[in-house]
Design an enzyme around this catalytic site. Structure first.
Site, mmCIF file in Angstrom:
data_model
loop_
_atom_site.group_PDB
_atom_site.id
_atom_site.type_symbol
_atom_site.label_atom_id
_atom_site.label_comp_id
_atom_site.label_asym_id
_atom_site.label_seq_id
_atom_site.Cartn_x
_atom_site.Cartn_y
_atom_site.Cartn_z
ATOM 1 N N HIS A 168 -48.092 -24.632 13.283
ATOM 2 C CA HIS A 168 -47.331 -23.419 12.978
ATOM 3 C C HIS A 168 -47.347 -22.580 14.075
ATOM 4 O O HIS A 168 -48.615 -22.280 14.670
ATOM 5 C CB HIS A 168 -47.971 -22.711 11.849
ATOM 6 C CG HIS A 168 -47.444 -21.246 11.266
ATOM 7 N ND1 HIS A 168 -48.275 -20.224 11.769
ATOM 8 C CD2 HIS A 168 -46.193 -20.892 11.076
ATOM 9 C CE1 HIS A 168 -47.469 -19.169 11.470
ATOM 10 N NE2 HIS A 168 -46.306 -19.651 10.978
ATOM 11 N N SER A 169 -46.370 -21.948 14.466
ATOM 12 C CA SER A 169 -46.134 -20.801 15.498
ATOM 13 C C SER A 169 -46.768 -21.311 17.057
ATOM 14 O O SER A 169 -46.239 -22.543 17.531
ATOM 15 C CB SER A 169 -46.776 -19.636 15.110
ATOM 16 O OG SER A 169 -46.616 -18.846 16.127
ATOM 17 N N MET A 170 -47.515 -20.903 17.415
ATOM 18 C CA MET A 170 -48.146 -21.108 18.766
ATOM 19 C C MET A 170 -48.928 -22.972 18.345
ATOM 20 O O MET A 170 -49.179 -23.468 19.516
ATOM 21 C CB MET A 170 -49.221 -20.316 19.470
ATOM 22 C CG MET A 170 -48.532 -19.059 19.731
ATOM 23 S SD MET A 170 -47.377 -19.061 21.131
ATOM 24 C CE MET A 170 -48.458 -19.928 22.427
ATOM 25 N N SER A 197 -42.153 -22.244 15.873
ATOM 26 C CA SER A 197 -42.660 -22.122 17.388
ATOM 27 C C SER A 197 -41.754 -21.732 18.599
ATOM 28 O O SER A 197 -40.631 -21.922 18.429
ATOM 29 C CB SER A 197 -43.279 -23.684 17.568
ATOM 30 O OG SER A 197 -44.177 -24.128 16.561
#
Length: 224
Positions: A168-170, A197
């Site tokens: 998730h994301s980074m 991301s």
């Protein structure tokens, strides 16, 4: 006072009034919903080699479980397909609850005994989107976690040889950065799923790590 100044200040006051009105009265319906829980979630810590624990004392690896499944996997004798969740900037390892709970419910309704063993990484809720130096540590720790997960299946006749990653994301950026490590075996990862991301460019380019210097290559120009 000049008419232009009067018009400017009048427009500023008007915008301020609209903003205050929206702040005080503009409540929207909460459209974010979580999955319902039927059993209490548990996060069982997976022991890592002493060398890894010393190098990354703030990080951790956990296996998600709930109810009977949590009791059955207490000894970490696993038979499913390994999936590893990676939280993003300031994210908690407990965010894996939705993925782990839904996967468990789906497996209960399927024939053949197929199921997922959902692991999750604790990155100590670091602000990795604001300080790219954490990307280096998280990437190396992720590599160690994958090797530790696969060792849990050595008791099987045909143990899995790879892990699926959900970032998730980074966390998705960290998953891709694995492939820049000189000693990383790409066959250890069978699938990468990323959610929101920033693959093309960092949201905030605050340091050379996030910009992706040639000698680091941890954010940009990463190919899988």
């Amino acid at each position: 006072m000049k008419p232009a100044a009067v018009a400017f200040y009048g427009a500023a006051v008007g915008l301020l009034a609209v903003g205050l009105r929206e702040l005080l009265t503009g409540f929207e319906e909460n459209r974010c919903s979580m999955t319902y829980m039927f059993e209490y979630p548990e996060y069982r810590r997976v022991a890592l080699p002493r060398r890894v624990a010393r190098l990354y004392p703030a990080y951790g690896l956990y296996l998600y479980g709930e109810g009977v499944y949590a009791q059955e996997t207490r000894a970490l004798k696993l038979t499913g397909t390994p999936v590893l969740f990676l939280p993003g900037n300031a994210g908690s390892y407990k965010q894996a609850r939705s993925l782990g709970s839904v996967a468990l419910r789906k497996a209960e309704n399927m024939d053949g005994g197929m199921h997922l063993n959902v692991f999750t990484v604790d990155f100590n809720e670091e602000l990795v989107a604001l300080y790219g130096g954490s990307l280096v540590r998280q990437t190396h720790f992720l590599h160690e976690c994958i090797k530790a997960i696969l060792r849990l299946y050595k008791h099987l006749k045909t143990p899995p040889q790879s892990v699926a990653l959900v970032g998730h994301s980074m966390g998705g950026v960290v998953a891709r950065a694995l492939f820049t490590l000189p000693r990383f075996n790409p066959h250890l990862v069978s699938l990468i799923i990323t959610q929101a991301s920033p693959h093309m460019a960092p949201v905030l380019a605050l340091d050379p790590y996030l910009l992706g210097e040639p000698n680091l290559q941890l954010v940009q120009n990463v190919g899988v």
